[in-house]
Design an enzyme around this catalytic site. Sequence first.
Site, PDB file in Angstrom:
ATOM      1  N   ASN A  16       0.964  -1.213  -0.030  1.00 51.74           N
ATOM      2  CA  ASN A  16       0.129  -0.119  -0.004  1.00 51.74           C
ATOM      3  C   ASN A  16       0.896   1.104  -0.133  1.00 51.74           C
ATOM      4  O   ASN A  16       1.490   1.464   0.747  1.00 51.74           O
ATOM      5  CB  ASN A  16      -0.779   0.135   1.098  1.00 51.74           C
ATOM      6  CG  ASN A  16      -1.864   1.121   1.395  1.00 51.74           C
ATOM      7  OD1 ASN A  16      -1.526   2.049   0.459  1.00 51.74           O
ATOM      8  ND2 ASN A  16      -2.631   1.516   2.577  1.00 51.74           N
ATOM      9  N   LYS A  38       0.284   4.117  -0.317  1.00 50.90           N
ATOM     10  CA  LYS A  38      -0.468   5.386   0.210  1.00 50.90           C
ATOM     11  C   LYS A  38       0.118   6.561  -0.426  1.00 50.90           C
ATOM     12  O   LYS A  38      -0.231   6.541  -1.789  1.00 50.90           O
ATOM     13  CB  LYS A  38       0.036   5.539   1.978  1.00 50.90           C
ATOM     14  CG  LYS A  38      -0.284   4.564   2.561  1.00 50.90           C
ATOM     15  CD  LYS A  38       0.094   4.518   4.074  1.00 50.90           C
ATOM     16  CE  LYS A  38      -0.059   3.171   4.911  1.00 50.90           C
ATOM     17  NZ  LYS A  38      -0.079   3.339   6.147  1.00 50.90           N
ATOM     18  N   HIS A  51      -9.383   1.148   4.815  1.00 54.41           N
ATOM     19  CA  HIS A  51      -8.152   1.367   5.695  1.00 54.41           C
ATOM     20  C   HIS A  51      -8.246   2.236   6.792  1.00 54.41           C
ATOM     21  O   HIS A  51      -9.129   3.052   6.743  1.00 54.41           O
ATOM     22  CB  HIS A  51      -7.123   1.947   4.719  1.00 54.41           C
ATOM     23  CG  HIS A  51      -5.796   1.914   5.171  1.00 54.41           C
ATOM     24  ND1 HIS A  51      -5.345   2.792   6.213  1.00 54.41           N
ATOM     25  CD2 HIS A  51      -4.595   0.901   4.973  1.00 54.41           C
ATOM     26  CE1 HIS A  51      -4.009   2.604   6.643  1.00 54.41           C
ATOM     27  NE2 HIS A  51      -3.704   1.470   5.740  1.00 54.41           N
ATOM     28  N   GLU A  57      -6.918   4.813   7.905  1.00 56.75           N
ATOM     29  CA  GLU A  57      -6.685   6.004   7.539  1.00 56.75           C
ATOM     30  C   GLU A  57      -7.604   6.916   6.820  1.00 56.75           C
ATOM     31  O   GLU A  57      -7.841   7.763   6.933  1.00 56.75           O
ATOM     32  CB  GLU A  57      -5.119   6.211   6.905  1.00 56.75           C
ATOM     33  CG  GLU A  57      -3.877   5.931   7.486  1.00 56.75           C
ATOM     34  CD  GLU A  57      -2.777   5.628   6.656  1.00 56.75           C
ATOM     35  OE1 GLU A  57      -2.740   5.477   5.556  1.00 56.75           O
ATOM     36  OE2 GLU A  57      -1.759   4.965   7.731  1.00 56.75           O
ATOM     37  N   GLU A  80      -5.328  -4.943  10.460  1.00 63.06           N
ATOM     38  CA  GLU A  80      -4.138  -4.093  10.679  1.00 63.06           C
ATOM     39  C   GLU A  80      -4.376  -3.632  11.945  1.00 63.06           C
ATOM     40  O   GLU A  80      -5.264  -2.382  11.829  1.00 63.06           O
ATOM     41  CB  GLU A  80      -4.099  -3.019   9.525  1.00 63.06           C
ATOM     42  CG  GLU A  80      -3.947  -3.664   7.973  1.00 63.06           C
ATOM     43  CD  GLU A  80      -3.197  -2.472   7.138  1.00 63.06           C
ATOM     44  OE1 GLU A  80      -2.200  -2.631   6.468  1.00 63.06           O
ATOM     45  OE2 GLU A  80      -3.970  -1.602   7.002  1.00 63.06           O
ATOM     46  N   GLY A  94       2.751   2.185  10.827  1.00 58.62           N
ATOM     47  CA  GLY A  94       3.610   3.535  10.837  1.00 58.62           C
ATOM     48  C   GLY A  94       4.308   3.715  12.053  1.00 58.62           C
ATOM     49  O   GLY A  94       4.992   4.823  12.238  1.00 58.62           O
ATOM     50  N   SER A 139       3.650  -2.180  10.257  1.00 54.03           N
ATOM     51  CA  SER A 139       5.240  -2.214  10.614  1.00 54.03           C
ATOM     52  C   SER A 139       5.850  -3.523  10.051  1.00 54.03           C
ATOM     53  O   SER A 139       6.623  -4.048  10.811  1.00 54.03           O
ATOM     54  CB  SER A 139       5.511  -1.802  11.835  1.00 54.03           C
ATOM     55  OG  SER A 139       4.953  -0.490  12.206  1.00 54.03           O
TER      56      SER A 139
END
Length: 254
Positions: free
Chosen positions: A9, A11, A97, A99, A169, A175, A215
């Site tokens: 991904n 992003k 996701h 985010e 996730e 991250g 991560s």
Amino acid sequence: MRRKIVAGNWKMNLNLHEGLDLARSVDRYMQKSKKTDVDVIMCTPYIHLSKASELLASPAVSIGAQDCSDKSSGAYTGEISAAMISSTGATYVIIGHSERRSYHKEDNELLNKKVKAALDARLKVIFCCGEVLEEREKNLHRDVVSKQLREGLAGISADDLDNIVIAYEPVWAIGTGVTASKDQAQEMHAYIRSVLAEKYGKESAENTAILYGGSCKPSNSVELFSMNDVDGGLIGGASLKEDDFCTIIDTFPG
Ligand code: 13P
């Protein structure tokens, strides 16, 4: 049997040229490696989809988007429909996701519409779920993920599930450099599979790939992917570096 999958991904990273260079390098790596047991997906920004799809030569590599609209067409400035994504040659789309859930306030009801829109456009869906740190600390992670799956996949049939990959996730691992341990990942993946089994039956659940994200990097992919219910990864930062991404792909030998 379910497939092993390593998905990147990207992003909001890489301009057109940088992105195409990376897609080309990964595709060439896969052509040379001749692996048949692992599917590689690169989920790029919209601007890369068409050209990245055109340059693919390895049958093991696919291109995906990172989101799509829940609407099919119309006056929705800035939005991209699932059919538009499909018309570029891309075959996957990430939906849900964390985010998108947090920065764009996407709730399970909206995500459910997006899943249906994507499947209608014959895209395969990578459906993301995962708890935030506070939820884990309160021991609510299973409840949160179960609700995300039940509501996000409401009205989705067992046949449709063939075109869905789940990505677990944990938000606290995205991250941050903090990864779920292999046991934490296995426990949640097995739980997710049990939620799917309850709704779709054991066979469908067994055939669904469940990816770990958060991560994930070359130094931990071996132990994470060694777990029974971890069928690969959805990789953020490490998918932007050819060497790291290809090393993660090589976690799967065949
Ligand atoms: P990182 O691998 O950068 O933690 O991101 C994970 C992720 O969000 C993939 O979708």
